[in-house]
Design a protein around this motif. Sequence first.
Motif, PDB file in Angstrom:
ATOM      1  N   ASP A 329       0.827  -1.213   0.000  1.00 41.07           N
ATOM      2  CA  ASP A 329       0.000   0.000   0.000  1.00 41.07           C
ATOM      3  C   ASP A 329       0.857   1.257   0.000  1.00 41.07           C
ATOM      4  O   ASP A 329       0.578   2.223  -0.731  1.00 41.07           O
ATOM      5  CB  ASP A 329      -0.932   0.005   1.213  1.00 41.07           C
ATOM      6  N   ALA A 330       1.898   1.249   0.831  1.00 39.74           N
ATOM      7  CA  ALA A 330       2.789   2.416   0.895  1.00 39.74           C
ATOM      8  C   ALA A 330       3.514   2.604  -0.438  1.00 39.74           C
ATOM      9  O   ALA A 330       3.647   3.736  -0.939  1.00 39.74           O
ATOM     10  CB  ALA A 330       3.791   2.242   2.031  1.00 39.74           C
ATOM     11  N   PHE A 331       3.969   1.494  -1.017  1.00 44.00           N
ATOM     12  CA  PHE A 331       4.653   1.577  -2.308  1.00 44.00           C
ATOM     13  C   PHE A 331       3.715   2.087  -3.400  1.00 44.00           C
ATOM     14  O   PHE A 331       4.098   2.947  -4.212  1.00 44.00           O
ATOM     15  CB  PHE A 331       5.203   0.202  -2.691  1.00 44.00           C
ATOM     16  N   ILE A 332       2.494   1.563  -3.435  1.00 44.97           N
ATOM     17  CA  ILE A 332       1.528   1.956  -4.471  1.00 44.97           C
ATOM     18  C   ILE A 332       1.181   3.435  -4.352  1.00 44.97           C
ATOM     19  O   ILE A 332       1.093   4.154  -5.365  1.00 44.97           O
ATOM     20  CB  ILE A 332       0.268   1.069  -4.390  1.00 44.97           C
ATOM     21  N   GLU A 333       0.978   3.929  -3.136  1.00 47.63           N
ATOM     22  CA  GLU A 333       0.688   5.353  -2.945  1.00 47.63           C
ATOM     23  C   GLU A 333       1.857   6.206  -3.415  1.00 47.63           C
ATOM     24  O   GLU A 333       1.677   7.243  -4.064  1.00 47.63           O
ATOM     25  CB  GLU A 333       0.377   5.635  -1.477  1.00 47.63           C
ATOM     26  N   ASN A 334       3.061   5.775  -3.095  1.00 52.30           N
ATOM     27  CA  ASN A 334       4.251   6.504  -3.531  1.00 52.30           C
ATOM     28  C   ASN A 334       4.382   6.462  -5.053  1.00 52.30           C
ATOM     29  O   ASN A 334       4.735   7.468  -5.693  1.00 52.30           O
ATOM     30  CB  ASN A 334       5.488   5.899  -2.878  1.00 52.30           C
ATOM     31  N   TYR A 335       4.071   5.302  -5.615  1.00 58.25           N
ATOM     32  CA  TYR A 335       4.138   5.139  -7.071  1.00 58.25           C
ATOM     33  C   TYR A 335       3.159   6.088  -7.753  1.00 58.25           C
ATOM     34  O   TYR A 335       3.499   6.747  -8.741  1.00 58.25           O
ATOM     35  CB  TYR A 335       3.830   3.690  -7.435  1.00 58.25           C
ATOM     36  N   PRO A 370      -8.548   4.315 -10.017  1.00 60.50           N
ATOM     37  CA  PRO A 370      -7.222   3.692 -10.078  1.00 60.50           C
ATOM     38  C   PRO A 370      -6.374   4.378 -11.150  1.00 60.50           C
ATOM     39  O   PRO A 370      -6.891   4.915 -12.133  1.00 60.50           O
ATOM     40  CB  PRO A 370      -7.534   2.242 -10.459  1.00 60.50           C
ATOM     41  N   LEU A 371      -5.070   4.337 -10.969  1.00 63.90           N
ATOM     42  CA  LEU A 371      -4.160   5.138 -11.782  1.00 63.90           C
ATOM     43  C   LEU A 371      -4.358   4.935 -13.280  1.00 63.90           C
ATOM     44  O   LEU A 371      -4.521   5.902 -14.034  1.00 63.90           O
ATOM     45  CB  LEU A 371      -2.709   4.800 -11.397  1.00 63.90           C
ATOM     46  N   SER A 456      -5.039  -2.738  -7.763  1.00 68.20           N
ATOM     47  CA  SER A 456      -4.939  -1.427  -7.123  1.00 68.20           C
ATOM     48  C   SER A 456      -4.644  -0.327  -8.128  1.00 68.20           C
ATOM     49  O   SER A 456      -5.081   0.825  -7.951  1.00 68.20           O
ATOM     50  CB  SER A 456      -3.836  -1.449  -6.056  1.00 68.20           C
ATOM     51  N   LEU A 457      -3.920  -0.643  -9.208  1.00 68.02           N
ATOM     52  CA  LEU A 457      -3.507   0.372 -10.172  1.00 68.02           C
ATOM     53  C   LEU A 457      -4.443   0.497 -11.373  1.00 68.02           C
ATOM     54  O   LEU A 457      -4.477   1.549 -12.012  1.00 68.02           O
ATOM     55  CB  LEU A 457      -2.081   0.083 -10.663  1.00 68.02           C
ATOM     56  N   GLU A 458      -5.188  -0.553 -11.677  1.00 65.97           N
ATOM     57  CA  GLU A 458      -6.092  -0.436 -12.824  1.00 65.97           C
ATOM     58  C   GLU A 458      -7.528  -0.858 -12.512  1.00 65.97           C
ATOM     59  O   GLU A 458      -8.413  -0.739 -13.349  1.00 65.97           O
ATOM     60  CB  GLU A 458      -5.579  -1.251 -14.008  1.00 65.97           C
ATOM     61  N   GLY A 459      -7.764  -1.352 -11.299  1.00 67.25           N
ATOM     62  CA  GLY A 459      -9.104  -1.789 -10.917  1.00 67.25           C
ATOM     63  C   GLY A 459      -9.235  -3.297 -10.975  1.00 67.25           C
ATOM     64  O   GLY A 459      -8.643  -3.946 -11.842  1.00 67.25           O
ATOM     65  N   PHE A 460      -9.993  -3.844 -10.036  1.00 71.67           N
ATOM     66  CA  PHE A 460     -10.228  -5.280 -10.000  1.00 71.67           C
ATOM     67  C   PHE A 460     -11.395  -5.637 -10.927  1.00 71.67           C
ATOM     68  O   PHE A 460     -12.157  -4.762 -11.359  1.00 71.67           O
ATOM     69  CB  PHE A 460     -10.541  -5.732  -8.571  1.00 71.67           C
TER      70      PHE A 460
END
Length: 676
Positions: A329-335, A370-371, A456-460
């Motif tokens: 989660d921390a990595f994804i938010e930072n990304y 999502p991103l 998390s980045l494109e949606g489930f």
Amino acid sequence: MAISEEEFQKEKQILKKVSKLLGNTLKDLGDEVIQDEDNLVEFKKMMWENASSFDDAEKSQVLYATELEANKAYQKQQYFKRLCMIKDKPYFASIVFKDDQGDIYNIYMSLTYLKDENTNNILYDWRSPICSLFYDYETGPASYEAPGGRYFGELKRKRQYKIEKGKLLGVFDNSLNIDDEVLQEVLATESSDRMKNVVNTIQQEQNQVIRNLEDHNLIVQGIAGSGKTTVALHRIAFLLYRLKNLNSNNILIFSPNNIFTEYISDVLPSLGEDNTLQTTFADYLYHFIKDYQDIEDFSDFVARYYSYQETNPELVEYKQSDKIIDDLDAFIENYKDNAVFIDSIKEGENNFVSKDDLNEMLHDRYERLPLFERLEEMASKLSSNFYKGSQKKKATFLKLIHQSINFKQDYKSILKEFYKSEFCRKRPTDREINLFIDTDLLHYEDALIYAYVKGSLEGFLYESNIKQVVIDEAQDYNRLQYIIINQIFQRADFTILGDINQNINPYYHYKSLEDLKDLFKEDSKYIELLKTYRSSPEIIEYTNKILNLNHVNAIRKDNHKPVIIRKGVTDLKQQLIEDIHTLKNEYKSTAVITKDEKEAEKLYQLLKEDVSISLVNKDSKKFKKDCIVIPAYMAKGLEFDSVIIYNDRDNSYRKNEKNLLYVACTRCQHELYIYN
């Protein structure tokens, strides 16, 4: 307790009348079903021949009427099938209930309802509200909940019937006493290739799970043999009966493996319902992840551990842990925070968007998405803005967007970045990372992480059609899997069943399944099933010692056969053959359960020339339970009349593998042999 001869004769007359009414109803309904089919064929033919003369409104109206009639015909067909199912055994129990107004109801319980010519109920569906009295109360004060409220009164009598081919063979009056004759008779019956329905022996604690409508999510901790899977399937049948607009295609069961799926496939049809959708979590991963040729399933994942093929179990444990969720989660938010447009966009001569405006859209206007879904929305918006609402240039803008950003939709690279980042607490070596990146087979633990990052980045893959999800063997799912499942089935209610003592995931453990409650948005209820109906007291006593348990309540009355321990066997093959023949001569099903698949294959090759035996492994789709050899982690959820537990002397169960041994031993109903 057997009834008097006079009462028995009365019951024979009642059965005779019900059977006659049932036969007449089947005949009339069968004629109606045939007529309905003919009418629908004619109606569709008329529609086809006159389609050109209808305007759109008339077509819509006619189609709606056709669909309505087709649905009515289908419901009639389903009811006809249910009546056919009960033809030889119209009912299995009855109750006499006197309500607080003094009215007396004599209720005969069946798999479905039956009405007489005056539309009076002659048979009641076991799922109807008043039938809960049979499962929940002894004779005496009682009440039941119905749509109109709670009704109080006195349960005057409970009666069970043994009917075969339309003939009354036995009648028993009973209380709620768990040792009643019918239950013990059912428990003494040899197991079959597939699980059966148990509507005539549902117990009070099981009924509380089956009929629960108050709680959106149920988390059920049940000891081995407590009927968790059976309860789940009967709960599905109950929900299909009680909830409007719910059908079998709105329900999904997560099974531990395909063998288990086959094993339970007869229960819902035997209750008059269609089978639901079924899957395994590995099936979902295979569908969602496209960058690899194959995805390892859960059985192979645990097999790596139990056969000592895993080279870095500490790393796998980290990948399975709750800690990695926080790290991801921390990595994804930072990304996402560092994802920016580094160039402006120009499409054609005049269509220009500055990188500042693009970054504002990316990080502010579409922040809720999502991103990578944001990029899709931006391309759609830009095409619409520059081309008067048209989407004809969306693909062009999306291509330009991807050329102008500092990140790529490459999940292998993103995960490589995570493993090398400060967010990863246990970093793999470069070699381990490259193995993960370059392989054709994605390991199970990596697939979970991959799916989570991608979702998390494109949606489930959101499944709006699913309204009920059942997860069996819940203890083998880690927290990350439940988060993913929650994201996929956002509209669904959950029934989660498991046993922390039967956990075979060597890298993840729950202190209690109650820990799952906080994962669900709606209200959740935690329930425990503490009685076991599978194994004899002798087997329960032995399995208790494996995990140092003392809370197991054994219900089965058995023939007091001790657990046989085979030590120091000089001729292993001959002793196994003798024991298998002894058990096969006495019981319908015998399983030789090994520690792992390699051992199962070895034992199968040793025995197949001398014993009629089959091998069950992860590739098996169907099996017959008469005599099989199977790895312990594939035997989860199954049960057998007799079991031989076998492991090679140099491959004994270690202290940290005792849960797997417990699972293997608790598959047995009547007679258990232990080798080595």
